[in-house]
Design a protein around this motif. Structure first.
Motif, mmCIF file in Angstrom:
data_model
loop_
_atom_site.group_PDB
_atom_site.id
_atom_site.type_symbol
_atom_site.label_atom_id
_atom_site.label_comp_id
_atom_site.label_asym_id
_atom_site.label_seq_id
_atom_site.Cartn_x
_atom_site.Cartn_y
_atom_site.Cartn_z
ATOM 1 N N PRO A 481 0.160 -1.428 -0.231
ATOM 2 C CA PRO A 481 -0.072 -0.222 -0.385
ATOM 3 C C PRO A 481 0.651 1.265 -0.669
ATOM 4 C CG PRO A 481 -0.807 -1.521 1.925
ATOM 5 C CD PRO A 481 0.376 -1.967 1.154
ATOM 6 N N VAL A 482 2.283 1.127 0.644
ATOM 7 C CA VAL A 482 2.709 2.703 0.420
ATOM 8 C C VAL A 482 3.505 2.360 -0.524
ATOM 9 C CG1 VAL A 482 5.393 3.062 2.048
ATOM 10 C CG2 VAL A 482 3.050 2.348 3.498
ATOM 11 N N GLU A 483 3.554 1.156 -1.235
ATOM 12 C CA GLU A 483 4.328 1.662 -2.546
ATOM 13 C C GLU A 483 3.194 2.363 -3.610
ATOM 14 O OE1 GLU A 483 5.987 -1.673 -3.779
ATOM 15 O OE2 GLU A 483 7.646 -1.662 -3.013
ATOM 16 N N LYS A 484 2.602 1.681 -3.179
ATOM 17 C CA LYS A 484 1.383 2.507 -4.001
ATOM 18 C C LYS A 484 0.968 4.238 -3.978
ATOM 19 C CE LYS A 484 -3.821 1.470 -5.466
ATOM 20 N NZ LYS A 484 -5.099 0.699 -5.172
ATOM 21 N N LEU A 485 0.792 3.927 -3.021
ATOM 22 C CA LEU A 485 0.805 6.017 -2.233
ATOM 23 C C LEU A 485 1.550 6.795 -3.089
ATOM 24 C CD1 LEU A 485 -0.788 5.847 1.330
ATOM 25 C CD2 LEU A 485 -2.022 6.438 -0.682
ATOM 26 N N LEU A 486 2.933 6.026 -2.856
ATOM 27 C CA LEU A 486 4.122 6.833 -2.993
ATOM 28 C C LEU A 486 3.996 7.119 -4.849
ATOM 29 C CD1 LEU A 486 6.577 5.629 -0.869
ATOM 30 C CD2 LEU A 486 5.707 7.523 -0.921
ATOM 31 N N THR A 487 3.393 6.218 -5.510
ATOM 32 C CA THR A 487 3.680 6.089 -7.490
ATOM 33 C C THR A 487 2.797 6.871 -7.474
ATOM 34 O OG1 THR A 487 4.268 3.619 -7.022
ATOM 35 C CG2 THR A 487 3.377 5.003 -9.013
ATOM 36 N N SER A 488 1.399 7.024 -7.143
ATOM 37 C CA SER A 488 0.305 7.803 -6.881
ATOM 38 C C SER A 488 1.150 9.113 -7.013
ATOM 39 C CB SER A 488 -0.927 7.515 -6.539
ATOM 40 O OG SER A 488 -0.636 8.274 -4.692
ATOM 41 N N ALA A 489 1.652 9.738 -5.846
ATOM 42 C CA ALA A 489 2.341 10.724 -5.467
ATOM 43 C C ALA A 489 3.630 11.137 -6.537
ATOM 44 C CB ALA A 489 2.718 11.007 -4.081
ATOM 45 N N ARG A 490 3.627 10.298 -7.815
ATOM 46 C CA ARG A 490 5.171 9.909 -8.340
ATOM 47 C C ARG A 490 6.475 10.370 -7.807
ATOM 48 N NH1 ARG A 490 2.117 15.094 -12.916
ATOM 49 N NH2 ARG A 490 0.097 13.894 -13.399
ATOM 50 N N ILE A 491 6.415 9.437 -6.729
ATOM 51 C CA ILE A 491 7.474 9.234 -6.009
ATOM 52 C C ILE A 491 8.105 8.768 -6.839
ATOM 53 C CG2 ILE A 491 9.118 8.596 -4.239
ATOM 54 C CD1 ILE A 491 7.662 11.468 -4.413
ATOM 55 N N PRO A 492 9.241 8.372 -7.608
ATOM 56 C CA PRO A 492 9.634 7.253 -8.483
ATOM 57 C C PRO A 492 9.462 5.677 -7.859
ATOM 58 C CG PRO A 492 10.622 8.977 -8.970
ATOM 59 C CD PRO A 492 10.091 9.464 -8.287
ATOM 60 N N ALA A 493 9.692 4.882 -8.642
ATOM 61 C CA ALA A 493 10.009 3.357 -8.144
ATOM 62 C C ALA A 493 11.573 3.300 -8.565
ATOM 63 C CB ALA A 493 9.179 2.592 -7.920
ATOM 64 N N PHE A 494 11.826 2.231 -7.872
ATOM 65 C CA PHE A 494 13.236 2.187 -8.892
ATOM 66 C C PHE A 494 12.990 0.270 -9.041
ATOM 67 C CE2 PHE A 494 17.333 0.111 -8.488
ATOM 68 C CZ PHE A 494 18.099 0.867 -8.666
ATOM 69 N N GLU A 495 13.239 1.063 -10.428
ATOM 70 C CA GLU A 495 13.251 -0.675 -10.928
ATOM 71 C C GLU A 495 14.460 -1.341 -11.062
ATOM 72 O OE1 GLU A 495 10.521 -1.094 -12.115
ATOM 73 O OE2 GLU A 495 9.197 0.427 -11.560
#
Length: 631
Positions: A481-495
């Motif tokens: 859920p935290v990753e989903k929230l941060l992605t919605s805030a355009r905080i990039p995920a490390f791929e």
């Protein structure tokens, strides 16, 4: 979402009521106001969060009023709720509420009970302004608010001068960082023409692309501001001395509020930092050095709270190392996990301190696991999360993700520096396991040195129970859920590409293995060979090294020599007002001339005639010289 402002308003009202009532309020009334206001704030934060998720996680802005207008600068008092600010708000109000409940038990019988909760409420309100403000001017208002509250709370026991000095030190050192942040705000306004956070984040790649040196200076000033609040080298010296305040204060500062502000700022303005890769590397290096220095310092401390303080500094180093490697989501999740287990550890240490009649030296404790078994269980879980015990604790799912992504960043960006930083992080994990086991073993096992009395009460074990559960592997359920929230805030995920995923997993497993080796070494050293360890520690070389580590590598002494003593010397000189003394030269000359001429008025005709003759000779000589020069 029209009631988002209530998350700030309730603790602010609590502060006003408690500050106005002060000693006129009973402890029960003060506790109801202080705890209840933050509880209502947490409730409305939860409601706002549910509405935010149900509405598709679209950012919401609530305009309240225009703060001021000077030329083109007209910052608004507006609240901005997106995934990142919702994460921070939930952490601040949720963990803060649990700490408030515990504090209502811990502070019973203390002078200034209502005053304490008034500061506590203002602290939460200020931190909420910081994370919910939609512009950097409002963020700076909250930033200064938490700085003020830290001063008031660290120096709460002001009758002891040492506590007052600790508060002044925290206030002064963090003010140095605040000056850098203020410079960064000037630079951002100069370039962007606004302090609106979303505008700056969205346009940083366009505005700063044309002036790389300006991008570097802006990012550097932002980070130095963050380093002050989050106790990163070279602005870390205040954190350990902040333990002068009541233990719930330490829990609130270290877990849910002040020290997380720097991590929040760097992640919120990540696009500015990405325009200055050199500063990103500097951030990671600073975090790595900080975690290593703090790990060595924690290894030799004797005060239970100072050990935890240095562990906080170390974990913040991991977060900044992640930010510098663009692993923002990993760093932010570790921030949340750290809030759980560090609040658990600090509140548990408060229970230990009360049970041992306010004793804080771990070597004057011992054998407590029989007397306070629940607190022992809390320490085991919290310490396990701090040491990142695999699968069983939330720390495993957050810290090792940071190390894996730092290692991956070094491979993908072809930057050997990050591979070195990965090994520094592994070394830090090794030290963490050792000093965590040392803390638990010395406090809870061995011979009882201070008689511990029984402690009880739902306001004591209730918050600890919740934090204990969240510090286990159960807390890791929040990661998705935290990753989903941060992605919605355009905080990039490390791929992580598939071709390096195996190597990254190997790096994570290596970190886990080294941490477990550290735990085994800790068991051997303190459970089975403690006598040999004490004898070895008394040798001159080891005692000298331990002294350096205990004083955190002498930064305080260095700053005293470089900054404090010269400042005192200048203050001593200026205290005599040299400018004013300079102007006294004129009346002194006049007075001296008057004394000389007065002394020549003797009434002797012979002296007057001699003086006149001498004067005539001098005049004639001057005339001759003038004529010669003229020809």
């Amino acid at each position: 979402m029209s009631y988002l402002y209530l998350t700030i308003l309730f603790p602010l009202i609590g502060f006003i009521l408690l500050a106005a009532g002060r000693d006129k309020l009973s402890e029960n009334i003060a506790a109801i106001i202080g705890v209840g206001s933050v509880g209502l704030s947490a409730l409305f934060a939860l409601i706002a969060g549910l509405e935010f998720v149900n509405s598709g996680s679209t950012a919401v802005v609530q305009h309240l009023w225009t703060w001021f207008s000077v030329g083109t600068l007209a910052p608004e008092v507006s609240l901005h709720l997106d995934g990142l600010s919702l994460l921070m708000t939930g952490m601040i109000t949720g963990v803060g509420f649990l700490i408030h409940i515990f504090a209502s038990w811990y502070m019973r019988g203390e002078d200034g009970y209502a005053r304490f909760f008034s500061y506590f409420n203002l602290f939460v309100a200020s931190m909420l302004v910081l994370v919910l403000g939609d512009n950097l001017a409002l963020l700076f208002l909250g930033w200064e608010g938490v700085g003020l509250c830290s001063y008031l709370l660290i120096g709460f026991y002001y009758s002891n001068p040492d506590n007052g000095w600790a508060a002044i030190k925290a206030f002064t050192v963090t003010r140095v960082g605040d000056v850098f942040l203020l410079i960064a705000l000037f630079l951002l306004y100069q370039q962007f023409g606004t302090l609106h956070t979303a505008t700056i984040v969205a346009n940083a790649h366009l505005v700063l692309a044309g002036n790389h040196s300006l991008a570097i200076w802006t990012a550097l000033m932002l980070f130095l501001g963050a380093a002050g609040k989050s106790a990163q080298i070279p602005l870390q010296t205040w954190l350990a001395d902040a333990m002068a305040g009541p233990t719930p204060v330490s829990a609130l500062i270290h877990a849910a509020t002040m020290v997380t502000a720097g991590v929040y700022l760097t992640c919120r303005t990540h696009t500015v930092f990405e325009m200055a890769p050199e500063v990103m590397q500097f951030i990671s290096v600073t975090g790595a050095i900080t975690l290593l220095v703090a790990g060595f310092a924690a290894l030799v401390q004797t005060d239970i709270k100072r050990i935890l303080a240095y562990s906080t500094m170390s974990q913040l180093g991991y977060m900044f190392m992640a930010v510098g490697a663009e692993a923002y989501q990993a760093g932010l999740f570790h921030m949340l996990a750290h809030a759980f287990f560090k609040a658990l550890l600090f509140l548990s240490s408060g229970a230990v301190i009360l049970a041992c009649h306010h004793e804080q030296n771990i070597f004057k404790m011992g054998g407590l696991w029989k007397k306070i078994p629940f607190v022992f269980a809390c320490f085991v879980v919290g310490g396990g999360a701090l040491a990142a015990i695999p699968f069983l604790t939330v720390g495993f799912f957050s810290k090792d993700a940071i190390l894996g992504e730092v290692y991956a960043h070094g491979m993908l960006a072809n930057l050997p520096l990050y591979n070195s930083l990965y090994w520094v992080g592994v070394a830090g994990a090794f030290l963490t396991s050792i000093y965590t086991f040392r803390l638990i073993w010395v406090v809870f096992f061995g011979e009882e040195k201070t008689h511990a009395h029984e402690i009880k009460g739902v306001t004591y074990w209730g918050p600890l129970s919740i934090l204990l559960v969240l510090s286990t592997g159960v807390g890791a359920l929040l990661k998705a859920p935290v990753e989903k929230l941060l992605t919605s805030a355009r905080i990039p995920a490390f791929e992580v590409p598939e071709n390096v995923e195996v190597l990254v997993k190997g790096a994570e497993h290596t970190a886990v293995g080294v941490a477990l080796v550290g735990l085994v070494i800790g068991v051997v050293l303190f459970a089975f060979a403690y006598g040999a360890v004490k004898a070895f520690a008394q040798t001159s070389l080891v005692a000298g090294i331990a002294h350096i580590w205990r004083n955190a590598f002498g930064f305080d002494a260095l700053y005293n020599l470089v900054f404090v003593q010269p400042y005192l010397l200048i203050a001593k000189i200026l205290g005599r007002d040299p400018i004013d003394s300079l102007w006294l030269v004129l009346p002194a000359l006049v007075k001296g001339g008057n004394s000389f001429t007065s002394s020549r008025q003797t009434g002797s005709l012979r002296e007057y005639a001699s003086s006149m003759s001498l004067g005539i000779v001098v005049l004639l000589m001057i005339l001759i010289v003038v004529q010669v020069v003229g020809k």
